[in-house]
Design a protein around this motif. Sequence first.
Motif, PDB file in Angstrom:
ATOM      1  N   TYR A  98      10.417   9.965   0.097  1.00 44.76           N
ATOM      2  CA  TYR A  98       8.965  10.125  -0.024  1.00 44.76           C
ATOM      3  C   TYR A  98       8.234   9.280   1.035  1.00 44.76           C
ATOM      4  N   LEU A  99       8.785   8.088   1.340  1.00 47.60           N
ATOM      5  CA  LEU A  99       8.167   7.176   2.310  1.00 47.60           C
ATOM      6  C   LEU A  99       8.570   7.503   3.751  1.00 47.60           C
ATOM      7  N   HIS A 100       9.293   8.615   3.940  1.00 46.10           N
ATOM      8  CA  HIS A 100       9.716   9.075   5.264  1.00 46.10           C
ATOM      9  C   HIS A 100      10.587   8.040   5.993  1.00 46.10           C
ATOM     10  N   ILE A 101      11.465   7.428   5.216  1.00 45.69           N
ATOM     11  CA  ILE A 101      12.478   6.552   5.800  1.00 45.69           C
ATOM     12  C   ILE A 101      13.793   7.322   5.942  1.00 45.69           C
ATOM     13  N   LEU A 102      14.083   8.128   4.939  1.00 40.90           N
ATOM     14  CA  LEU A 102      15.274   8.971   4.963  1.00 40.90           C
ATOM     15  C   LEU A 102      14.892  10.436   4.797  1.00 40.90           C
ATOM     16  N   GLU A 137       0.830  -1.203   0.000  1.00 40.58           N
ATOM     17  CA  GLU A 137       0.000   0.000   0.000  1.00 40.58           C
ATOM     18  C   GLU A 137       0.868   1.259   0.000  1.00 40.58           C
ATOM     19  N   GLU A 138       1.931   1.254   0.812  1.00 36.77           N
ATOM     20  CA  GLU A 138       2.827   2.416   0.872  1.00 36.77           C
ATOM     21  C   GLU A 138       3.557   2.604  -0.450  1.00 36.77           C
ATOM     22  N   PHE A 139       3.975   1.500  -1.047  1.00 36.12           N
ATOM     23  CA  PHE A 139       4.696   1.576  -2.314  1.00 36.12           C
ATOM     24  C   PHE A 139       3.801   2.154  -3.409  1.00 36.12           C
ATOM     25  N   GLN A 170       9.916  -2.304  -9.203  1.00 32.72           N
ATOM     26  CA  GLN A 170       9.110  -3.191  -8.384  1.00 32.72           C
ATOM     27  C   GLN A 170       9.419  -2.963  -6.901  1.00 32.72           C
ATOM     28  N   LEU A 171       8.475  -3.329  -6.046  1.00 35.74           N
ATOM     29  CA  LEU A 171       8.659  -3.187  -4.600  1.00 35.74           C
ATOM     30  C   LEU A 171       9.876  -3.968  -4.118  1.00 35.74           C
ATOM     31  N   SER A 172      10.033  -5.178  -4.634  1.00 36.82           N
ATOM     32  CA  SER A 172      11.157  -6.024  -4.205  1.00 36.82           C
ATOM     33  C   SER A 172      12.505  -5.372  -4.512  1.00 36.82           C
ATOM     34  N   GLU A 173      12.570  -4.638  -5.622  1.00 31.50           N
ATOM     35  CA  GLU A 173      13.807  -3.970  -6.004  1.00 31.50           C
ATOM     36  C   GLU A 173      14.143  -2.831  -5.028  1.00 31.50           C
TER      37      GLU A 173
END
Length: 268
Positions: free
Chosen positions: A247-251, A152-154, A166-169
Motif C-alpha cells: 500500500y505504501l509503494h515499497i513493495l 503521516e504515511e502510516f 504500531q508504526l515501530s512494529e
Amino acid sequence: MDQTLDAILQKQLDTIQRIELFLDIYKCKEFVAADINKLKEDSGEAAEKLSRTREYLETDRKDVCSQFIKIMQKMRRNELLMLHLWEVGPHSEAANAKPAQSDTPKSMPLKELQNDNPSKMHLTDYSKSPFATRSKSKDIHFYDFDAEITEEEFDTIPKYLRGRMQLSELIQFLEKDVIKCFEEKYTLMYKHRKAVSNQHDLTAWKDYNSMQAKFPDRKFITQDDLLHKSGKALDKKSYAKLQMLRYLHILQEVRSEGTVYFLWIYSR
C-alpha cells in the motif's frame, strides 16, 4: 690398558704445552699488554655498534611495515574513489536519463568511499569491489534498499488493514525481515562465481541469477526467500505487514508460475 696409558700421557703432554705457551706469553706480557687491552676495548665498541645497528634495523622494519599498511589503505580508498568517479562519469548520462521508476542507484557519498571497510554502499559499487571476489561474506547494507515510513504515511493506511499495529512494529518488520532478506540475497547474487565455494550457496546463487531474467533491472525476493530467512511459515500478521508495504509503494507483489515475487519499487 695400553690405550688408557697412552691417553694419560697425551693429556700430560698437552698440559705441559699449554704451560710452556703461558710462560712464553708471560715473558712477552710487557710487549703485548697494550695490544691486548686495545683489542678488548675494540671488542666492546664493536659489540655496542652491533647492538645499535640491531635496534636501528628493528625500528626501520616497524616503520616500513607501517608505511606499507598506509599505502595499502590509500590504494583501497583510491579504488573505491575510482568506482565513484566511474559511477558519476560521462558514461552514466544514459543511465540518468532513465524514467524515475528505474532503480538505477545514485552515486555513493564520498564520505562512505573514504572508509576502508564501508558498511554501506550501492549494489553497482559492491559488484565491482573486492568484497564481491571474496568467499567470506561481509555484513554490508545497501543504499538501494533504503526506505522510510513517516507517521503521516502510516496514518494513510486503511484502519481495516492497519488494525492495532504500531508504526515501530511495521518498521521493524521492514528492516529486520524484508530489507535484510534483500541484502542477503544480493550480497550472494552479486558475488563472482569463483568466490562462491559453499555448495548450498552455489545452488542459491544459480537460482537467483536464473530468476533475475524474469524481471530485468528490478530487485526482488520471493515468498520462499522470506520463509527461509525467518525459518518459519509466514503468519497472518506477516501477510498483513506485506500488504501495508504494498500500500505504501515499497513493495509490489507479482505472481508467476506459482511463485510469489515481491519487487522493490520504493523511490523518493
